[in-house]
Every structure is written in C-alpha cells, then in structure tokens.
Design a protein around this motif. Structure first.
Motif, PDB file in Angstrom:
ATOM      1  N   PHE A 108       0.831  -1.218   0.000  1.00 22.44           N
ATOM      2  CA  PHE A 108       0.000   0.000   0.000  1.00 22.44           C
ATOM      3  C   PHE A 108       0.862   1.263   0.000  1.00 22.44           C
ATOM      4  O   PHE A 108       1.935   1.300   0.610  1.00 22.44           O
ATOM      5  CB  PHE A 108      -0.904   0.038   1.227  1.00 22.44           C
ATOM      6  N   VAL A 109       0.366   2.303  -0.655  1.00 19.99           N
ATOM      7  CA  VAL A 109       0.952   3.642  -0.613  1.00 19.99           C
ATOM      8  C   VAL A 109      -0.134   4.598  -0.123  1.00 19.99           C
ATOM      9  O   VAL A 109      -1.278   4.565  -0.612  1.00 19.99           O
ATOM     10  CB  VAL A 109       1.460   4.083  -1.994  1.00 19.99           C
ATOM     11  N   ASN A 110       0.235   5.449   0.820  1.00 18.72           N
ATOM     12  CA  ASN A 110      -0.702   6.422   1.378  1.00 18.72           C
ATOM     13  C   ASN A 110      -0.713   7.678   0.526  1.00 18.72           C
ATOM     14  O   ASN A 110       0.270   8.425   0.479  1.00 18.72           O
ATOM     15  CB  ASN A 110      -0.302   6.756   2.814  1.00 18.72           C
ATOM     16  N   LEU A 111      -1.818   7.955  -0.147  1.00 20.60           N
ATOM     17  CA  LEU A 111      -1.901   9.106  -1.035  1.00 20.60           C
ATOM     18  C   LEU A 111      -2.207  10.410  -0.305  1.00 20.60           C
ATOM     19  O   LEU A 111      -2.254  11.469  -0.927  1.00 20.60           O
ATOM     20  CB  LEU A 111      -2.967   8.845  -2.111  1.00 20.60           C
ATOM     21  N   LEU A 112      -2.403  10.351   0.997  1.00 20.31           N
ATOM     22  CA  LEU A 112      -2.580  11.575   1.778  1.00 20.31           C
ATOM     23  C   LEU A 112      -1.253  12.255   2.086  1.00 20.31           C
ATOM     24  O   LEU A 112      -1.227  13.418   2.482  1.00 20.31           O
ATOM     25  CB  LEU A 112      -3.320  11.275   3.078  1.00 20.31           C
ATOM     26  N   ASP A 113      -0.133  11.528   1.914  1.00 19.40           N
ATOM     27  CA  ASP A 113       1.176  12.130   2.128  1.00 19.40           C
ATOM     28  C   ASP A 113       1.378  13.304   1.175  1.00 19.40           C
ATOM     29  O   ASP A 113       1.139  13.193  -0.036  1.00 19.40           O
ATOM     30  CB  ASP A 113       2.284  11.106   1.889  1.00 19.40           C
ATOM     31  N   ASP A 161      -3.923  19.187   5.882  1.00 18.21           N
ATOM     32  CA  ASP A 161      -4.713  18.451   6.874  1.00 18.21           C
ATOM     33  C   ASP A 161      -6.188  18.355   6.513  1.00 18.21           C
ATOM     34  O   ASP A 161      -6.914  17.583   7.112  1.00 18.21           O
ATOM     35  CB  ASP A 161      -4.587  19.130   8.248  1.00 18.21           C
ATOM     36  N   ALA A 162      -6.633  19.143   5.549  1.00 18.44           N
ATOM     37  CA  ALA A 162      -8.051  19.142   5.178  1.00 18.44           C
ATOM     38  C   ALA A 162      -8.605  17.759   4.861  1.00 18.44           C
ATOM     39  O   ALA A 162      -9.741  17.455   5.205  1.00 18.44           O
ATOM     40  CB  ALA A 162      -8.292  20.079   3.996  1.00 18.44           C
ATOM     41  N   PRO A 163      -7.815  16.863   4.213  1.00 21.14           N
ATOM     42  CA  PRO A 163      -8.412  15.578   3.855  1.00 21.14           C
ATOM     43  C   PRO A 163      -8.610  14.612   5.012  1.00 21.14           C
ATOM     44  O   PRO A 163      -9.086  13.501   4.796  1.00 21.14           O
ATOM     45  CB  PRO A 163      -7.418  14.999   2.839  1.00 21.14           C
ATOM     46  N   GLY A 191       7.162  16.212   4.663  1.00 20.84           N
ATOM     47  CA  GLY A 191       6.728  17.253   5.587  1.00 20.84           C
ATOM     48  C   GLY A 191       6.186  18.486   4.895  1.00 20.84           C
ATOM     49  O   GLY A 191       5.511  19.305   5.535  1.00 20.84           O
ATOM     50  N   GLU A 192       6.493  18.655   3.614  1.00 18.51           N
ATOM     51  CA  GLU A 192       5.943  19.790   2.883  1.00 18.51           C
ATOM     52  C   GLU A 192       4.648  19.386   2.188  1.00 18.51           C
ATOM     53  O   GLU A 192       4.410  18.206   1.897  1.00 18.51           O
ATOM     54  CB  GLU A 192       6.958  20.311   1.853  1.00 18.51           C
ATOM     55  N   HIS A 193       3.805  20.392   1.902  1.00 20.73           N
ATOM     56  CA  HIS A 193       2.484  20.132   1.327  1.00 20.73           C
ATOM     57  C   HIS A 193       2.349  20.790  -0.038  1.00 20.73           C
ATOM     58  O   HIS A 193       2.821  21.909  -0.247  1.00 20.73           O
ATOM     59  CB  HIS A 193       1.379  20.676   2.248  1.00 20.73           C
ATOM     60  N   TYR A 194       1.683  20.094  -0.939  1.00 18.21           N
ATOM     61  CA  TYR A 194       1.346  20.680  -2.235  1.00 18.21           C
ATOM     62  C   TYR A 194       0.261  21.733  -2.031  1.00 18.21           C
ATOM     63  O   TYR A 194      -0.582  21.616  -1.152  1.00 18.21           O
ATOM     64  CB  TYR A 194       0.894  19.595  -3.202  1.00 18.21           C
ATOM     65  N   ALA A 195       0.307  22.771  -2.865  1.00 17.05           N
ATOM     66  CA  ALA A 195      -0.600  23.915  -2.699  1.00 17.05           C
ATOM     67  C   ALA A 195      -2.048  23.456  -2.641  1.00 17.05           C
ATOM     68  O   ALA A 195      -2.492  22.687  -3.502  1.00 17.05           O
ATOM     69  CB  ALA A 195      -0.399  24.896  -3.842  1.00 17.05           C
ATOM     70  N   PRO A 196      -2.796  23.903  -1.629  1.00 23.71           N
ATOM     71  CA  PRO A 196      -4.189  23.453  -1.497  1.00 23.71           C
ATOM     72  C   PRO A 196      -5.096  24.003  -2.586  1.00 23.71           C
ATOM     73  O   PRO A 196      -4.793  25.005  -3.222  1.00 23.71           O
ATOM     74  CB  PRO A 196      -4.599  23.975  -0.121  1.00 23.71           C
ATOM     75  N   GLN A 197      -6.192  23.304  -2.799  1.00 18.74           N
ATOM     76  CA  GLN A 197      -7.333  23.613  -3.664  1.00 18.74           C
ATOM     77  C   GLN A 197      -6.963  24.043  -5.077  1.00 18.74           C
ATOM     78  O   GLN A 197      -7.640  24.844  -5.708  1.00 18.74           O
ATOM     79  CB  GLN A 197      -8.270  24.624  -3.015  1.00 18.74           C
ATOM     80  N   THR A 198      -5.891  23.429  -5.614  1.00 19.70           N
ATOM     81  CA  THR A 198      -5.589  23.622  -7.027  1.00 19.70           C
ATOM     82  C   THR A 198      -6.530  22.729  -7.854  1.00 19.70           C
ATOM     83  O   THR A 198      -7.089  21.760  -7.340  1.00 19.70           O
ATOM     84  CB  THR A 198      -4.131  23.248  -7.327  1.00 19.70           C
TER      85      THR A 198
END
Length: 822
Positions: free
Chosen positions: A347-352, A356-358, A424-431
């Motif tokens: 398994f791969v976790n796609l939330l990575d 935190d919204a999801p 630890g970094e996040h992709y830009a939200p709501q694109t």
C-alpha cells in the motif's frame, strides 16, 4: 318492450348525456381559465400570446356546450387548426415538441365532435350532418392514435444519410491488444474499440447470457457500480464500490480470488463509494531502469494484508487499484495477495504531501489508475462546493514495482517543476484536480489528463491565477518525469463545475494528403468536442473564442470570451419555444419559468436576484464515462446528457434561515469561506419532467474526417424512470439522461447499457438503429467491454448495480453479466 322501460332508458341516457356535458363544460372552464391567467402572465413577460388566445377559445367552447350551440364545435376545430399552424411555425415536424402543443387540442376537438349531435345552429339545424361528424370523429381519433403510437418509436435527431458501411481506413486498428481488454479504455489510448467481429450486425439478435456472477457488494448506501472490468489471458478483473478486487474466469464467470483492502468509511465517502476500474502491469516486461529501489512511505496506512512477504516470483503480474480512503495498492494478479515489495506491504498512502483538510475524507479516488511504461499515474477527487481550503489537486506518478513517488505535477508549479516535495511539505491546497483516468501515447512518451476547476465551483472570485491558468484544461506530461509539455484550456473561466472528466481518446487522424496527425479527442460537460494535435496541443478541428455574458456578481472573475469547438453535441442555445412539458399546462409553466430566469446564452453568470439557467448542465454533455471511437473507420461515438439546471447565489445565513441543508451534491452548497452559498436544482415541470425539449440523452456518431454528425438517436426510454415515485412501466423511447460510456466493435456495433431503463443495447454503427436489446435485472452505469475467451468465443460483459443516483436502496444489484452467441 314496456313504455315504462323505454321511458327509464331515455331518462338514463339523458342523465348520462347531461352529466357528460357538465363534466366537459367544467373541465373546459378550468383549463381555459388556467390558460388565460398563465397566458396573460407569459404575455406580460414577453412570451407567446398563443396560450392566452387558446384559453379564451376553450372558455368559449365550454359556454357553447352549455348552450348546446354549434359554435362550440366550430371553435374547437378552429382552435385545433390554429394550434397546428402555430406548432409547425414554432417547431416544424419535431414529433416530441408537437405532442404537448397539439394533443390537448386534438382531444378537445374529438370530445366536442362526439357531442356534435346535440349541438345546433340558430335555425335548429345540427352543427354538422351525422355523416360529416362521424367522418370527422374518425379523422380526429386516427390522429390521436397516430400520436400515441408514435410515442413508442424512436425519433432520431439526425437521420443517417446512408445505411452502407463506413469505409475502413485503418485495418489493423485494435489488434495491439490481442484478444484481451487490458486497460480501462481497452488500451491506454482510451478508444474502447474492439476489433472482434464474431458478433456482428447479422447475428447480434442471437446473443444470450453466457454466465452471471454476483459480487456480494450491493450498490446501496451511496455505492454505485460504474466499473468496466479488464481481461488478461483468461482472467477478468474488476472492483466493487467498496474497492474489493475480484478475479473471475473469463469463460465461466467462476470466482478465482478476491482481495479486500478494508475500506475506511469517512464522512465524505459514506454516501459516495465508487470504483470505476483497475489497472494491470507485467513487471517482467519492464526494462531495468524502470525498476526503482523501494523506499519507505512515511505515514502509509497499515492495511490488513493476507500474508507476509510473497514467495520468489510472486507479483510478476500485478493488479493496480486505489481506494475511496486515498490508498494506492497492488495485488498479485494470479493469487490476489498483496505485493509486499510495493510501498508499505502493498500500500501507498496518497494523503502524504496533502494538507490536513483531507483528514475528514474529502480527498479520495474513484477512477481507474493509468498504468504505463512502469509508472502508475493517479489524481484524486475532492469535495465540491463545501468549503475553501480543500487539498491539492496534485497529479502523481509512482513506480509500478516499488511504489516510489517519481514525480508530482500541480497547477501551482505548472510547467516549472514536477519533482516531489520533500517529506513534511504540502502541495498547494485547492488547485484544480484530476479525478478521471489518463491516456498515454507510448511513441511520444506523453500522458494526457483533464482537470477541473478550483473549488468551490460556483464562486470564483478568490481563485489563484495559476488555478485560472489550468481550469478545465487538458495537460500533457512526460510519463517518466511528469514534466509538462503543453496544456489547453477548454474554458477560460469556469463558474459552473464544468470539470473535464472523461478519459481523453487518442487517435491518428488521416488527412486528405495521405498523412496522419496524432490527435487527442477531449469530450467535455459543455458538449464541446476538442480535437488537438497531441504533440503540441494546437487545435486540429477549429476552435473559436466567442463573447459570453459578463454581468456577474461583484468580485467574480469572468472571462469575456470562451472557446467553442467546430464539433459539439447538444449545445444549441435555448429559446422560449424549446420549453417542453408532458401537457400544454406544464409547457406553459416551463415557458413562464424560462422567461423569469436569467439567460443570455451559455456562461450566463449566476445572480442573487433571480435564478439563472445553466445549460449545458454540470452533469453534461459528456461526463466521466467518455466516448468511443471506431478506430478502423474514424467514427467517434458519444453518449450525452441534456439536462438544464438553474442556480442562484444566496447568503449562507439566509439559506440556514429558510431551512436549506448544505451538501456537495444536493440542491444547496454552502461554499464556506466565500461570500455566497449557491442554491441549484434541475429545471423541471410540476409533473417532474424536464422543462426543455427531448431527447434528454442521445447517442451520436461523428465522422472525424469531416466533423459531420452521421446520426444521432435518443437513448433509453421512460420505462423504469420514476417520476414523483411512479414508475411508468411503458417503453417510450423519449431519450433519457445517460451515464457510463459506449463500446464499439469491428462487427459494426455499438453496445451501451448506461440508460435509465434496464436494458443493454446494440446499435448499428452506420445508422444508429437498435439491432438488439436485452432486459437487465437493474439499471447500469458503467461501460461494456468485450474479449475473446480461451474457448474462441467473443463475449460482451456489463456490470450492473442500479441506475444512476436514484437516492434509495431499491432496485440495486451487484451483477456481472456476460453475453455470447449460442
């Protein structure tokens, strides 16, 4: 016979006759007054005067009947004559548009004619001699019967000019997939074309059920079966709405194995569970450079697996799937056991990498992944219209053997950078996100995926510039690196949830000079069909940028122009005469409603002052099911939806005060974080039928060489479609909204089962004529597929779990059904 008996009979007949007159007079006055008041309202709004005049005429008929005056009959016949002229002037010979315009007046004339022997002129003579009245009655009754009989026959929107077979221009089309169906769209080109002709026009009428399998997961509580299976060698693979993967013997339908990834139920997927397909990879065919060393996936879900490390040689062939709780996983195609060398124990976790919204489950996957050249490519679905701050629409590529993240494309970086972000970094939200299935060209090494818009869908005043740049776009990236090569917007600015959702179709378009152009065909919810050169994204079929209305709410970002292709389906702008209804009364109602709405053509912005018509609707046009292409002849086959909707902005506090309940898909969306919520609904009459002319769903064939529509026929009947809880039960082929997609074969056939009635059908590719129809236990939503089994027979398979979005657990199923020739 005694005088008493004769007198009694005369009294009874007179009483019945008087009663009949009273009933007709009363109903006539009621109908007439309704038309008069409604007609006055419509006339005040600038609409047609006919309904007012018709209402006055019907009241005059009623008073004439009360006085037993001959003018009642003359007026009824005059009204019918005028209505015929009016109807032909407005809509020509369009059968379904003539029905509500003429049927009521035919019935009125017929009833008054039946009473003609009691209607007299001033000098006491009957209105008509008995022979004339009887003959007239026969003609009117015949007209009524003709209308009723005509309802049981399909009325094509475009009739084929020729019934002859289209010329074959690519004899080898489809043969690259052999006897199998190895990907969701059959191949990574997404053409849904099978070169088999064992089942053909001459023998399709003999198709019988070969086997039926039931998965055990009923499509209830928000689950929908929208899956198209794949078939490799002699095994068929499919998934259930709960993301269970099942392997079946392709000839017998016997279950070979199943794997349950243990779907976690979240707030978002509780009422929205789908799995549209799975992918396949044979890792033994990959070059060494495609096999990357395994890496840990920090934060990966600790899923329950069936075994520990797989034995040597396991997972050479892999089934790739994803889940509604945002996991990507692989199982051995032969055993169904997890591939332990992929990600964290399979398994791969796609939330990575997401915000935190999801955590409430607002990011999830529903569509089949693209598996190509050692890479798994996935996007994700986010909740529409609930709130700002939803997670990123990032599209990612993973190594097919290890699960290592190879690249990540998101709109905030676009063509600049597709390298994965550090942990630890996040992709830009709501694109803008991509929630369908991508296509792939192995010669160019490019993958193609469509995008949606930045949520919320209806308020766009707070969108980022990069979101506008990639709204409703087609994006081409290198499959190995995710590097962007080009993108093309199908809308300059989206205010209506016009996500581009269907898998792109790749095709080599022959030119008149003998050359071919590699094109990508993108269907859209707007009904526009964009055909681009897949090397650089330049239009091959002309695209025109037309002016659209811009009088939107303060703060809205509205483009003054929008792109329109030279090929489109069901996009003719509405006018008042296009309003429909099952009767003359609800047609009048629909015309009044139309005149009260804002409508200046497509892209008319929403307002808070009055309702705005939305057409094409945000359901389509073409939705996720996509189309198919007969790659041997260059004929594009497309099913579409024709449903108008309305919307208006409303303050969230006001919506709460009047009791509107917010949801992502319902009739009120809160859009938290924006100035406005949005109220929306289908545009229907009081009878619950659409307020605009049929058909409401069609199948269309387009010759791509010329761009000309070859034929267009209504798809589906009203038989199983409940209206206000009442199921008609009669097969009237009006043409109903469709879901899923078609299958096209070299046998000259188009198969389809995504109608609201419970049938799978085969159409003639050259004319659209229905050649075969088989009753299903429940409705369907996916797309059929076809293959040759090890027994040498061609099979056509459909998965049916119920018609789309019924909102109940009634008439639900879990059927996999295979058809073949006896």
């Amino acid at each position: 016979m005694t005088p008493f008996k004769t007198g009694w009979e005369k009294f009874l007949m007179l009483t019945l006759e008087k009663t009949a007159f009273w009933v007709v007079e009363f109903l006539g006055v009621v109908l007439g007054l309704t038309l008069v008041f409604g007609g006055l309202w419509l006339l005040f709004l600038g609409g047609s005067p006919f309904y007012l005049l018709a209402g006055i005429a019907i009241i005059a008929i009623s008073f004439g009947l009360f006085k037993r005056a001959a003018y009642a009959l003359y007026t009824a016949l005059g009204l019918l004559a005028v209505s015929v002229l009016w109807a032909l002037w407005e809509v020509g010979f369009d059968f379904w548009q003539l029905v509500p315009r003429l049927l009521a007046f035919i019935i009125i004339a017929l009833i008054v004619t039946a009473l003609a022997r009691r209607l007299f002129q001033k000098d006491g003579r009957p209105a008509f001699p008995r022979v004339v009245a009887n003959s007239l009655g026969v003609v009117l009754l015949g007209s009524l019967v003709a209308f009723i009989v005509g309802m049981f026959f399909p009325h094509p929107t475009v009739v084929a000019e020729s019934s002859g077979p289209a010329p074959v221009i690519q004899p080898q089309a489809g043969q690259d997939s052999g006897n199998d169906w190895p990907a969701w769209g059959r191949s990574t080109a997404g053409n849904r074309f099978a070169q088999f002709d064992q089942i053909n026009k001459s023998n399709v009428k003999n198709l019988k059920v070969a086997w039926t399998y039931r998965t055990g997961d009923l499509a209830i509580d928000g689950s929908e079966y929208q899956v198209t299976p794949i078939k490799i060698d002699n095994t068929m693979y499919l998934c259930t709405p709960l993301n269970k993967v099942i392997a079946l013997d392709a000839v017998t339908g016997k279950e070979l194995w199943r794997f349950d990834p243990k779907l976690r139920i979240t707030d978002s997927n509780r009422g929205w569970k789908r799995c549209r397909g799975v992918g396949y990879a044979d890792t033994s065919t990959l070059p060494p450079e495609a096999l990357q060393p395994a890496t840990d996936q920090t934060g990966a879900d600790q899923a329950v697996t069936q075994d520990a490390s797989p034995p040597s040689g396991a997972c050479r062939k892999r089934i790739v799937s994803n889940t509604n709780d945002a996991r990507l996983f692989e199982v051995d195609a032969e055993t169904g056991k997890p591939c332990e060398d992929f990600g964290d124990h399979g398994f791969v976790n796609l939330l990575d990498g997401l915000t935190d919204a999801p955590e409430n489950g607002s990011y999830y996957l529903t569509s089949a992944p693209l598996v190509a050249d050692g890479v798994i490519m996935v996007g994700g679905k986010i909740n529409d219209n609930i709130s700002v701050g939803e997670p990123s629409g990032v599209v990612r590529g993973f190594d097919v053997r290890t699960g290592k993240l190879l690249w990540a494309w998101d709109a905030s970086r676009g063509a600049k950078d597709s390298t994965p972000l550090p942990p630890g970094e996040h992709y830009a939200p709501q694109t803008p996100n991509f929630w369908g299935t991508a296509a792939y060209d192995p010669k160019l090494g490019l993958a193609y995926f469509p995008t949606g818009n930045q949520t919320p869908d209806f308020w766009n005043g707070d969108r980022f510039p990069y979101s506008d740049e990639y709204t409703d776009a087609i994006v081409a990236v290198e499959i190995k690196t995710g590097k962007e090569h080009w993108h093309f917007r199908t809308a300059n600015n989206d205010q209506f949830d016009y996500d581009v959702t269907s898998q792109p179709i790749l095709y080599d378009l022959p030119g008149k000079d003998g050359t071919t152009t590699p094109v990508i065909i993108q269907l859209t919810k707007r009904g526009e069909v964009f055909v681009l050169d897949r090397r650089d994204g330049k239009p091959v079929i002309p695209v025109e940028y037309r002016k659209v209305p811009t009088d939107g709410m303060p703060g809205m970002r509205i483009s003054p122009t929008q792109p329109f292709s030279a090929i489109s389906i069901g996009t003719t702008p509405f006018k008042e005469s296009d309003m429909w209804g099952g009767t003359i009364l609800d047609q009048l109602y629909c015309r009044i409603q139309f005149k009260q709405m804002r409508w200046k053509g497509e892209f008319t912005p929403l307002s808070d002052k009055q309702r705005t018509l939305i057409y094409p609707s945000y359901y389509g046009g073409s939705n996720w099911g996509g189309g198919a292409i007969d790659a041997s002849t260059g004929t594009l086959i497309v099913n579409d939806i024709r449903m108008a909707q309305w919307g208006r902005f409303i303050k969230q506090d006001e919506a709460k005060r009047i009791g509107l309940k917010p949801s992502a898909e319902g009739e009120y969306s809160e859009q938290i974080g924006t100035p406005w919520g949005v109220e929306r609904s289908m545009f229907v009459s009081p009878l619950g039928v659409p307020c605009f002319k049929p058909p409401f769903g069609t199948m269309t064939a387009i010759d791509l060489a010329t761009g000309k529509t070859k034929w267009q026929v209504p798809m589906g009947s009203i038989q199983d479609a409940p209206v206000h809880g009442i199921v008609p039960g009669v097969r009237i082929p009006l043409g109903m909204p469709t879901m899923g997609g078609p299958l096209v074969t070299k046998g000259g056939l188009t198969f389809f089962h995504g109608t609201l009635d419970y049938y799978v059908r085969a159409l003639d590719n050259d004319t659209g004529t229905e050649l075969w129809r088989a009753r299903l236990p429940v409705g369907g939503q996916g797309a059929p597929m076809s293959y040759i089994g090890k027994d040498g027979k061609q099979y056509v398979v459909v998965v049916v779990g119920g018609a789309t979005r019924t909102g109940t657990n009634a008439n639900r199923g879990d059927y996999v059904m295979a058809y073949t020739l006896p």
